[in-house]
Scaffold this motif. Structure first.
Motif, short mmCIF file in Angstrom:
data_model
loop_
_atom_site.label_atom_id
_atom_site.label_comp_id
_atom_site.label_asym_id
_atom_site.label_seq_id
_atom_site.Cartn_x
_atom_site.Cartn_y
_atom_site.Cartn_z
N LEU A 128 0.81 -1.23 0.00
CA LEU A 128 0.00 0.00 0.00
C LEU A 128 0.84 1.28 0.00
CD1 LEU A 128 -2.83 1.14 0.03
CD2 LEU A 128 -2.84 1.00 2.54
N PRO A 129 1.94 1.44 0.76
CA PRO A 129 2.75 2.69 0.68
C PRO A 129 3.32 2.92 -0.72
CG PRO A 129 3.28 1.48 2.67
CD PRO A 129 2.40 0.56 1.87
N ILE A 130 3.74 1.80 -1.35
CA ILE A 130 4.27 1.98 -2.71
C ILE A 130 3.18 2.47 -3.64
CG2 ILE A 130 5.36 0.77 -4.63
CD1 ILE A 130 6.59 -1.16 -2.60
N VAL A 131 1.99 1.86 -3.47
CA VAL A 131 0.87 2.28 -4.33
C VAL A 131 0.52 3.73 -4.09
CG1 VAL A 131 -1.58 1.90 -4.80
CG2 VAL A 131 -0.05 -0.05 -4.53
N LEU A 132 0.47 4.13 -2.81
CA LEU A 132 0.14 5.53 -2.50
C LEU A 132 1.22 6.48 -3.01
CD1 LEU A 132 -1.32 5.17 1.11
CD2 LEU A 132 -2.56 5.52 -1.03
N ALA A 133 2.51 6.09 -2.89
CA ALA A 133 3.60 6.95 -3.40
C ALA A 133 3.50 7.11 -4.91
CB ALA A 133 4.95 6.36 -3.00
N ALA A 134 3.21 5.99 -5.59
CA ALA A 134 3.06 6.08 -7.04
C ALA A 134 1.87 6.97 -7.41
CB ALA A 134 2.90 4.67 -7.62
N ALA A 135 0.79 6.82 -6.61
CA ALA A 135 -0.38 7.67 -6.89
C ALA A 135 -0.05 9.14 -6.67
CB ALA A 135 -1.55 7.23 -5.99
N ALA A 136 0.72 9.43 -5.58
CA ALA A 136 1.09 10.82 -5.33
C ALA A 136 1.98 11.37 -6.45
CB ALA A 136 1.80 10.93 -3.97
N ALA A 137 2.94 10.53 -6.90
CA ALA A 137 3.80 10.98 -8.00
C ALA A 137 2.99 11.22 -9.27
CB ALA A 137 4.90 9.94 -8.24
N ALA A 138 2.07 10.31 -9.54
CA ALA A 138 1.23 10.51 -10.73
C ALA A 138 0.39 11.77 -10.60
CB ALA A 138 0.33 9.27 -10.92
N LEU A 139 -0.12 12.00 -9.37
CA LEU A 139 -0.90 13.22 -9.16
C LEU A 139 -0.05 14.47 -9.36
CD1 LEU A 139 -3.52 14.58 -8.26
CD2 LEU A 139 -2.77 14.33 -5.88
N ALA A 140 1.21 14.43 -8.85
CA ALA A 140 2.11 15.59 -9.02
C ALA A 140 2.44 15.83 -10.49
CB ALA A 140 3.39 15.37 -8.21
N LEU A 141 2.78 14.75 -11.22
CA LEU A 141 3.09 14.92 -12.63
C LEU A 141 1.89 15.42 -13.42
CD1 LEU A 141 5.27 11.72 -13.28
CD2 LEU A 141 6.04 14.10 -13.14
N ALA A 142 0.74 14.85 -13.12
CA ALA A 142 -0.47 15.29 -13.83
C ALA A 142 -0.79 16.75 -13.53
CB ALA A 142 -1.65 14.39 -13.47
N THR A 143 -0.58 17.14 -12.25
CA THR A 143 -0.84 18.54 -11.88
C THR A 143 0.15 19.48 -12.58
OG1 THR A 143 -1.65 17.81 -9.72
CG2 THR A 143 -1.05 20.14 -9.94
N ALA A 144 1.43 19.08 -12.65
CA ALA A 144 2.43 19.91 -13.33
C ALA A 144 2.11 20.05 -14.82
CB ALA A 144 3.82 19.31 -13.14
N GLY A 145 1.75 18.93 -15.46
CA GLY A 145 1.38 19.01 -16.87
C GLY A 145 0.16 19.87 -17.08
N THR A 146 -0.81 19.72 -16.16
CA THR A 146 -2.01 20.56 -16.26
C THR A 146 -1.65 22.03 -16.08
OG1 THR A 146 -3.35 18.74 -15.39
CG2 THR A 146 -4.29 20.95 -15.27
#
Length: 902
Positions: free
Chosen positions: A200-218
């Motif tokens: 679960l921590p790995i999944v949450l970290a990956a989700a946070a990274a994806a959220l950060a990248l998506a927010t930066a691209g947005t």
């Protein structure tokens, strides 16, 4: 309008990001996060969507992991239970006296090896034989054993004695199928979810990274969108597009946008109207819209044009076209179309008006540059052809050509002609014309009014002028005429005729007004030229009257001369050849500063003064000194209270040549040096001291004495010969040297001609005076000299010697008068003079007697009374001799007397 359909990109040079730029970016970010702009709303919406997607993905992943873990636990529990139930010895152990002792160790070993939380062996009633916790052995099994008791396998999730767990219950059967015991294996929920919890921590970290990248691209997309929309909100964007669309279709200029492949993307209402496009034009290729080939080719080519005119139907369209991809936009082109049909008609009329104004300007500028009447008339004719008329003729009265006031009448002379061809059957230039009373020219001269004859073949008054010639003119194709009088005030100087042949339309009233304006401007210039001609003729007449008409008789120099007045006006150049006593000759060349009547009058005064001063037999430097004082007095006399006295100024060169001694004495005041051609042909400019110009005063003049060989040549000139606005004086002197060297031993006349051919400017701006003088030497047998002792007895000896010399010269007729003259002169020298005393007699064009002595006292002619015993000697000499006088030398004086030869 076009920018809305494409992309706009601003190119910039990379540079360091300063505080202002960082502040600007922060402002853009705050604007985006505010949600008021389109970019902000897009940013927030995209962030929410990304967040929901990430949360959903995490939840789904967790649920999937838990489901997989539960399924794996069921499968493992079932597999372990079945394996242990069917393992060798399990059935036998259940039948033994102590099943727990036989199975507990095996069960624990199998539990640890299989990774389950428990393996429980029980009897058919559910009493435990084994358990990981020994205190639980012998107690009832917690769970549903009914299916197992019936011989079936079951898997369930329950809350057991060791917690929430998944367990499987498997029956242990005899070979005949009888159930003799039960085996249960299970895994607790804590151990079953351990893998998921670790992931679960790995999944949450990956989700946070994806959220950060998506927010930066947005954020990047929103930033670009914010820059392109300039921070506008949806309502503002909607209004802007609505307004732009309204403007695009309401503007009275056609707009067409074509893609890179040549398809029509947009055409506003005006373009639809101007090109008459079909209703389904947008989306079709430009070449398929039914346009004329040239226009279609232009719109499909995308080439850059500016105001290129195309005829579309009955309209003249001015087309401007530019590509849309110059700044990174999409490929294609945008064209604007403007209906210039009416504008072209207006511009045509404006062009005609502009051309007429230009013609008037050219008339004012072009014909006022000359002060020659004929050249001014020619300039008028040349300017008007072919811009206003096909042929132009100018007829002036003869008196105007001579600078006089015109006389009343219709007699004129054809002065100028200009035309598109030279073979027109009009009166030629120089022809004297007398217009008949019915002709339009006579009417113009008589009344001062301009006349237009629209149809010459129907103008009986003009046809009557010269029926044969006028018929040829009409047959030649000249069909219309405007005649305008050349008038300045009440003076009618002539007429100007404008003839038309090429243009079929006749002259009209508007062109008549233009012709009157043209001639009115030209008339002022022609009248100015006429007045100048009159004043120039007067000045030239005055100047020529002041110059020598012929050279006096003398035998010392063989002289040729030229005088050329400047074309722009008379000047003050002059020259003179003055016979002096003792067979000597003075040659003078001078130049008064300036032009016009004042310079000519000053020149006449100086020339008269030179004549008077030369009669004093003074040396050249003293002559120039007297002239200097005279010019200074002239300047002083002409000074006024309003303006200070401007120095008139003059230059002068004075040379005296003695053929007996071959000595030439020269002095100059600011004048160019003389040129000396030696008998061997070499040319030099003797070093004659250059004194100041006449009129400056205060400085003395020096002389130079030149010993000339027989056959030498002196060349005297004014600066107009060697100096010009296009040539400095050094170049002129060198050219004069070259020319004189090339002339060799030509005669003075030929030398004058050669020098002027080589050095004369095309349009002399200054007067030119030139004198070429070949020197002669008085033969030795024409000279007789005697030394006179200081004894009165010597007078008789001199008389005897003179008588013998005259007999040798065959001049016995002059013996008596010559003895009388010399007796008186020698006696005076012995009585009043001082030694040494010398007598010289020269035979030239006259007989010259000279008595030299060392005294500077000059004798005076006086009239003796009847009772006087003396005082009659010089009186007798004056009566017998033609001329007599005294001149001074550095050693004393000379008293001379001349007698004409018989």
């Amino acid at each position: 309008m076009v920018r809305l359909l494409g992309r706009s990109r601003t190119r910039s040079t990379p540079r360091p990001k300063g505080p202002r730029e960082r502040t600007g970016r922060a402002a853009i970010l705050r604007s985006a996060l505010s949600g008021r702009s389109v970019a902000g709303q897009v940013f927030l919406l995209q962030v929410v969507i990304v967040l929901l997607l990430v949360v959903s993905a995490v939840v789904a992943l967790v649920l999937q992991v838990r489901h997989d873990s539960t399924q794996e636990a069921r499968n493992r529990s079932l597999a372990v239970a079945e394996t242990f139930a069917n393992s060798p010895g399990t059935r036998e152990a259940l039948s033994s006296a102590d099943p727990t002792a036989a199975l507990q160790t095996r069960a624990e070993a199998a539990r640890r090896a299989s990774g389950v939380d428990f393996i429980v062996v029980m009897n058919t009633d559910g009493i435990r034989y084994t358990h990981p916790k020994p205190d639980r052995i012998g107690k009832n099994f917690v769970g549903n054993i009914s299916p197992a008791q019936q011989g079936r396998t079951s898997v369930e999730e329950i809350n057991g004695t060791i917690g929430q767990l998944v367990q499987a219950v498997v029956p242990v059967k005899e070979p005949d199928g009888k159930v003799v015991g039960l085996v249960s294996a299970g895994i607790t929920t804590a151990n079953m979810g351990g893998v998921a919890n670790r992931q679960l921590p790995i999944v949450l970290a990956a989700a946070a990274a994806a959220l950060a990248l998506a927010t930066a691209g947005t954020a990047l997309v929103s930033r670009r969108l914010l820059r392109q929309t300039r921070g506008l909100g949806p309502y503002e964007m909607t209004r802007m597009y609505e307004h732009h669309d309204a403007v695009l279709h309401a503007v009275r200029e056609g707009v067409i946008i074509a893609g890179g492949e040549g398809r029509l993307l947009l055409a506003n209402d005006e373009a639809q109207r101007l090109l008459d496009l079909p209703h389904d034009a947008e989306g079709r290729h430009v070449l398929d819209l039914g346009l004329d080939p040239d226009t279609a080719a232009l719109l499909s080519s995308g080439r850059v044009v500016t105001d290129e005119v195309h005829l579309v139907g009955d309209r003249l369209l001015a087309i401007n076209q530019r590509p849309t991809d110059l700044q990174g936009g999409p490929p294609g082109s945008v064209a604007t179309l403007r209906d210039s049909t009416e504008l072209r008609a207006l511009s045509g009329r404006a062009e005609v008006a502009r051309e007429r104004l230009k013609l008037l300007y050219d008339i004012g500028v072009g014909i006022g540059t000359s002060l020659d009447v004929t050249r001014t008339a020619e300039a008028l004719a040349e300017v008007a052809v072919p811009r206003f008329a096909d042929f132009v003729t100018v007829d002036l009265a003869d008196s105007v050509l001579h600078g006089e006031d015109p006389e009343a009448g219709t007699d004129v002379r054809r002065t100028a002609f200009s035309g598109i061809r030279d073979n027109a059957p009009l009166y030629p230039v120089g022809e004297h014309i007398r217009f008949v009373a019915t002709s339009p020219q006579a009417h113009s001269l008589r009344t001062g009014e301009a006349v237009v004859e629209p149809e010459l073949d129907e103008a009986p008054g003009w046809l009557a002028q010269d029926l044969r010639r006028t018929t040829k003119v009409v047959e030649y194709g000249i069909h219309s005429l405007i005649t305008v009088p050349l008038r300045v005030g009440p003076l009618a100087m002539g007429v100007v005729n404008f003839w038309r042949s090429e243009k079929p339309e006749p002259f009209d009233e508007e062109e008549l007004a233009l012709a009157e304006e043209l001639v009115a401007r030209a008339a002022v210039s022609i009248d100015n030229a006429r007045r100048y001609t009159r004043e120039h003729n007067m000045a030239v007449t005055l100047q020529r009257s002041l110059l020598p008409r012929s050279l006096p008789a003398q035998s010392a120099l063989d002289i040729a001369y030229r005088y050329l007045p400047a074309q722009a006006g008379v000047g003050g150049d002059w020259f003179d050849v003055l016979p002096l006593s003792g067979a000597r000759v003075a040659v003078v060349v001078g130049d008064v500063v300036g032009h016009g009547l004042h310079a000519a009058a000053t020149m006449g005064r100086l020339r008269t003064a030179v004549h008077n001063f030369s009669s004093l037999d003074l040396p050249p430097d003293e002559i120039l000194g007297l002239l200097d004082e005279l010019v200074a007095r002239i300047d002083l006399d002409e000074a006024t209270e309003e303006s200070s006295a401007a120095i008139t100024g003059a230059t002068c060169l004075y040379a005296i040549y003695d053929p007996a001694s071959r000595l030439c004495t020269v002095a100059r005041a600011g004048h160019p040096p003389p040129a000396l051609v030696r008998p061997d042909g070499s040319v030099e400019f003797p070093d004659v001291p250059a004194g100041p110009p006449l009129g400056l005063g205060g400085l003395p003049f020096d002389t130079a004495e030149l010993k000339l060989e027989e056959g030498s040549r002196l060349v005297l000139y004014t600066d107009g010969l060697v100096e010009d606005r296009d040539r400095d004086i050094d170049a002129g002197l060198e050219l004069l040297r070259t020319t004189l060297t090339a002339t060799g031993r030509r005669s003075p006349e030929d030398t004058c001609r050669a020098v002027l051919d080589a050095l004369l400017p095309a349009r002399p701006s200054d007067d030119i005076a030139l004198i070429v003088a070949d020197t002669r030497v008085l033969d030795a047998d024409h000279i007789a000299e005697w030394e006179v002792p200081s004894d009165p007895v010597a007078v008789g000896e001199i008389r005897a010697a003179v008588t013998r010399q005259l007999a040798e010269w065959d001049l016995d007729e002059l013996a008596f008068s010559t003895e009388l003259i010399l007796s008186e002169l020698v006696t005076n020298a012995l009585r009043y003079g001082s030694g040494p005393i010398q007598v010289r007699m020269l035979r030239d064009h006259s007989l010259i007697c000279e008595v030299f002595d060392g005294s500077s006292t000059s004798p005076r002619l006086r009239y003796a009374a009847g009772t006087d015993e003396g005082g009659r000697g010089l009186f007798l000499v004056a009566q017998v001799a033609e001329r007599w006088g005294t001149r001074y030398t550095p050693a004393g004086k000379v008293i001379w007397a001349e007698q004409p030869l018989p």
